[in-house]
Design a protein around this motif. Structure first.
Motif, PDB file in Angstrom:
ATOM      1  N   ASN A 100      24.937  43.683  37.560  1.00 51.43           N
ATOM      2  CA  ASN A 100      26.235  43.545  36.884  1.00 51.43           C
ATOM      3  C   ASN A 100      27.372  44.229  37.643  1.00 51.43           C
ATOM      4  O   ASN A 100      28.227  44.884  37.060  1.00 51.43           O
ATOM      5  CB  ASN A 100      26.174  44.064  35.441  1.00 51.43           C
ATOM      6  CG  ASN A 100      25.233  43.258  34.575  1.00 51.43           C
ATOM      7  OD1 ASN A 100      25.137  42.042  34.719  1.00 51.43           O
ATOM      8  ND2 ASN A 100      24.515  43.931  33.689  1.00 51.43           N
ATOM      9  N   PHE A 101      27.372  44.062  38.960  1.00 53.56           N
ATOM     10  CA  PHE A 101      28.489  44.504  39.792  1.00 53.56           C
ATOM     11  C   PHE A 101      28.758  43.406  40.818  1.00 53.56           C
ATOM     12  O   PHE A 101      27.925  42.515  41.033  1.00 53.56           O
ATOM     13  CB  PHE A 101      28.186  45.842  40.474  1.00 53.56           C
ATOM     14  CG  PHE A 101      27.007  45.801  41.404  1.00 53.56           C
ATOM     15  CD1 PHE A 101      27.167  45.469  42.740  1.00 53.56           C
ATOM     16  CD2 PHE A 101      25.730  46.107  40.940  1.00 53.56           C
ATOM     17  CE1 PHE A 101      26.077  45.425  43.597  1.00 53.56           C
ATOM     18  CE2 PHE A 101      24.642  46.068  41.793  1.00 53.56           C
ATOM     19  CZ  PHE A 101      24.812  45.726  43.128  1.00 53.56           C
ATOM     20  N   ALA A 102      29.922  43.471  41.455  1.00 49.10           N
ATOM     21  CA  ALA A 102      30.310  42.374  42.339  1.00 49.10           C
ATOM     22  C   ALA A 102      31.183  42.863  43.476  1.00 49.10           C
ATOM     23  O   ALA A 102      31.863  43.885  43.370  1.00 49.10           O
ATOM     24  CB  ALA A 102      31.057  41.301  41.549  1.00 49.10           C
ATOM     25  N   ILE A 103      31.181  42.113  44.566  1.00 51.88           N
ATOM     26  CA  ILE A 103      32.204  42.229  45.597  1.00 51.88           C
ATOM     27  C   ILE A 103      33.355  41.324  45.191  1.00 51.88           C
ATOM     28  O   ILE A 103      33.152  40.139  44.892  1.00 51.88           O
ATOM     29  CB  ILE A 103      31.663  41.806  46.974  1.00 51.88           C
ATOM     30  CG1 ILE A 103      30.525  42.728  47.415  1.00 51.88           C
ATOM     31  CG2 ILE A 103      32.788  41.806  48.010  1.00 51.88           C
ATOM     32  CD1 ILE A 103      29.792  42.255  48.652  1.00 51.88           C
ATOM     33  N   SER A 104      34.554  41.865  45.145  1.00 53.83           N
ATOM     34  CA  SER A 104      35.736  41.088  44.757  1.00 53.83           C
ATOM     35  C   SER A 104      36.702  41.051  45.933  1.00 53.83           C
ATOM     36  O   SER A 104      37.050  42.086  46.492  1.00 53.83           O
ATOM     37  CB  SER A 104      36.405  41.730  43.535  1.00 53.83           C
ATOM     38  OG  SER A 104      37.579  41.027  43.192  1.00 53.83           O
ATOM     39  N   LEU A 105      37.141  39.833  46.291  1.00 56.74           N
ATOM     40  CA  LEU A 105      38.034  39.676  47.429  1.00 56.74           C
ATOM     41  C   LEU A 105      39.042  38.572  47.159  1.00 56.74           C
ATOM     42  O   LEU A 105      38.668  37.468  46.748  1.00 56.74           O
ATOM     43  CB  LEU A 105      37.234  39.341  48.692  1.00 56.74           C
ATOM     44  CG  LEU A 105      38.038  39.034  49.956  1.00 56.74           C
ATOM     45  CD1 LEU A 105      38.823  40.258  50.412  1.00 56.74           C
ATOM     46  CD2 LEU A 105      37.120  38.533  51.071  1.00 56.74           C
ATOM     47  N   GLY A 106      40.313  38.876  47.368  1.00 62.14           N
ATOM     48  CA  GLY A 106      41.360  37.869  47.305  1.00 62.14           C
ATOM     49  C   GLY A 106      42.190  37.918  48.570  1.00 62.14           C
ATOM     50  O   GLY A 106      42.526  39.007  49.047  1.00 62.14           O
ATOM     51  N   TRP A 212      42.951  45.066  43.462  1.00 60.90           N
ATOM     52  CA  TRP A 212      41.666  44.646  44.027  1.00 60.90           C
ATOM     53  C   TRP A 212      40.665  44.241  42.948  1.00 60.90           C
ATOM     54  O   TRP A 212      39.692  43.559  43.244  1.00 60.90           O
ATOM     55  CB  TRP A 212      41.085  45.751  44.908  1.00 60.90           C
ATOM     56  CG  TRP A 212      41.156  47.121  44.272  1.00 60.90           C
ATOM     57  CD1 TRP A 212      40.340  47.631  43.310  1.00 60.90           C
ATOM     58  CD2 TRP A 212      42.126  48.141  44.552  1.00 60.90           C
ATOM     59  NE1 TRP A 212      40.722  48.899  42.964  1.00 60.90           N
ATOM     60  CE2 TRP A 212      41.821  49.246  43.715  1.00 60.90           C
ATOM     61  CE3 TRP A 212      43.209  48.230  45.428  1.00 60.90           C
ATOM     62  CZ2 TRP A 212      42.567  50.415  43.736  1.00 60.90           C
ATOM     63  CZ3 TRP A 212      43.948  49.396  45.446  1.00 60.90           C
ATOM     64  CH2 TRP A 212      43.627  50.472  44.613  1.00 60.90           C
ATOM     65  N   ASP A 213      40.896  44.665  41.696  1.00 61.76           N
ATOM     66  CA  ASP A 213      40.021  44.246  40.606  1.00 61.76           C
ATOM     67  C   ASP A 213      40.183  42.770  40.281  1.00 61.76           C
ATOM     68  O   ASP A 213      39.239  42.117  39.833  1.00 61.76           O
ATOM     69  CB  ASP A 213      40.322  45.042  39.330  1.00 61.76           C
ATOM     70  CG  ASP A 213      40.039  46.524  39.451  1.00 61.76           C
ATOM     71  OD1 ASP A 213      38.989  46.866  40.018  1.00 61.76           O
ATOM     72  OD2 ASP A 213      40.865  47.326  38.982  1.00 61.76           O
ATOM     73  N   ILE A 214      41.387  42.242  40.452  1.00 64.24           N
ATOM     74  CA  ILE A 214      41.727  40.934  39.884  1.00 64.24           C
ATOM     75  C   ILE A 214      42.211  39.900  40.892  1.00 64.24           C
ATOM     76  O   ILE A 214      42.229  38.705  40.566  1.00 64.24           O
ATOM     77  CB  ILE A 214      42.810  41.085  38.790  1.00 64.24           C
ATOM     78  CG1 ILE A 214      44.081  41.736  39.362  1.00 64.24           C
ATOM     79  CG2 ILE A 214      42.257  41.897  37.622  1.00 64.24           C
ATOM     80  CD1 ILE A 214      45.237  41.814  38.355  1.00 64.24           C
ATOM     81  N   ALA A 215      42.592  40.307  42.104  1.00 65.62           N
ATOM     82  CA  ALA A 215      43.254  39.383  43.031  1.00 65.62           C
ATOM     83  C   ALA A 215      42.390  38.168  43.344  1.00 65.62           C
ATOM     84  O   ALA A 215      42.863  37.020  43.309  1.00 65.62           O
ATOM     85  CB  ALA A 215      43.650  40.111  44.313  1.00 65.62           C
ATOM     86  N   GLY A 216      41.131  38.394  43.661  1.00 69.46           N
ATOM     87  CA  GLY A 216      40.245  37.275  43.958  1.00 69.46           C
ATOM     88  C   GLY A 216      39.973  36.416  42.742  1.00 69.46           C
ATOM     89  O   GLY A 216      40.009  35.182  42.806  1.00 69.46           O
ATOM     90  N   GLY A 217      39.728  37.067  41.622  1.00 69.39           N
ATOM     91  CA  GLY A 217      39.407  36.337  40.400  1.00 69.39           C
ATOM     92  C   GLY A 217      40.546  35.486  39.886  1.00 69.39           C
ATOM     93  O   GLY A 217      40.319  34.426  39.294  1.00 69.39           O
TER      94      GLY A 217
END
Length: 263
Positions: A100-106, A212-217
């Motif tokens: 329940n963790f992720a790499i997040s990238l935008g 960085w929490d939300i940019a990719g999503g």
């Protein structure tokens, strides 16, 4: 700029970083706290962040990279190409649950989200999107989100906002969680954004998130018709922390108008 080439490059970095994270469970993980005892960071967060930064700076020296652990660039504008990276979004889950963790990238160009990625490391699931080209769950194209009444909606929200707090009227939040079908809290903004985009939950609300929490999503969510704003209904602030809501399109105004009262 060849976005297709950058897309392939970013995906290869993400998969390589994910392998590094999975291998780390066989070694000692050093745990520290940041702003408070529950704001955790590990040596793996830092190592993965450095891995991304070293590679991106070597191959795209004119690109900027903004990242959670502070090894990247400090920016005052969104001009140029900016990578927003969270190497492990959901560090507490990484430590305690090993899932329940992720790499997040935008990846943004002059403030416009062009490429977005959320990689559920332990499930080996990649949510990804390119602007105006649709969103995908691994190789499967995600459909446009359909209308769901609030009474049938599952909402991602931290239980702490139901209790009295300094940020939002908790009585209104109680009304919201009473009226909707159910609530969930996964402990990772990236995972929750991925779940809204794929229709697993119908909305996600947070009082304070970093870019960085939300940019990719956001890039992924917008490609399936979700609405993503701060809790004033404005575009999320990507130069600092901000409140955040992402929903199926029919739920956005209803939740903001009837159930969100900021203090």
């Amino acid at each position: 700029m060849n976005l297709n080439a950058i897309d392939r490059y970013a995906k290869s970095l993400i998969k390589e970083a994910g392998h590094k994270i999975r291998v780390s469970f066989f070694n000692t993980i050093d745990i520290d706290s940041k702003s408070d005892a529950n704001d955790l960071v590990t040596n793996i967060d830092k190592e993965v962040e450095r891995f991304f930064i070293e590679r991106v700076k070597e191959d795209f020296p004119d690109h900027k990279i903004v990242s959670e652990e502070g090894f990247g660039d400090r920016i005052s504008s969104l001009d140029g190409t900016v990578w927003f990276l969270d190497p492990i979004d959901g560090t507490m889950n990484f430590i305690h649950q090993k899932r329940n963790f992720a790499i997040s990238l935008g990846i943004y160009v002059d403030g416009v989200g062009m490429l977005g990625y959320i990689y559920d490391v332990m499930a080996d699931d990649l949510y990804h999107a390119a602007k105006n080209e649709g969103a995908y769950f691994n190789d499967e194209r995600l459909p446009q989100l359909e209308v769901t009444p609030l009474e049938e909606a599952v909402i991602g929200i931290n239980a702490s906002w139901v209790a009295p707090n300094a940020k939002v009227d908790n009585d209104k939040i109680i009304q919201l969680v009473t009226r909707c079908r159910g609530t969930r809290s996964y402990g990772s903004a990236a995972i929750e954004l991925a779940y809204v985009s794929s229709g697993r939950i119908d909305a996600y609300i947070s009082m304070r998130l970093a870019p960085w929490d939300i940019a990719g999503g956001i890039v992924i969510a917008q490609e399936v018709g979700a609405l993503a704003t701060n809790l004033q209904g404005e575009a999320p602030h990507l130069l600092g922390t901000d409140s955040f809501i992402v929903t199926r399109p029919n739920l956005h105004n209803e939740i903001l108008t009837n159930y969100i009262r900021l203090k």
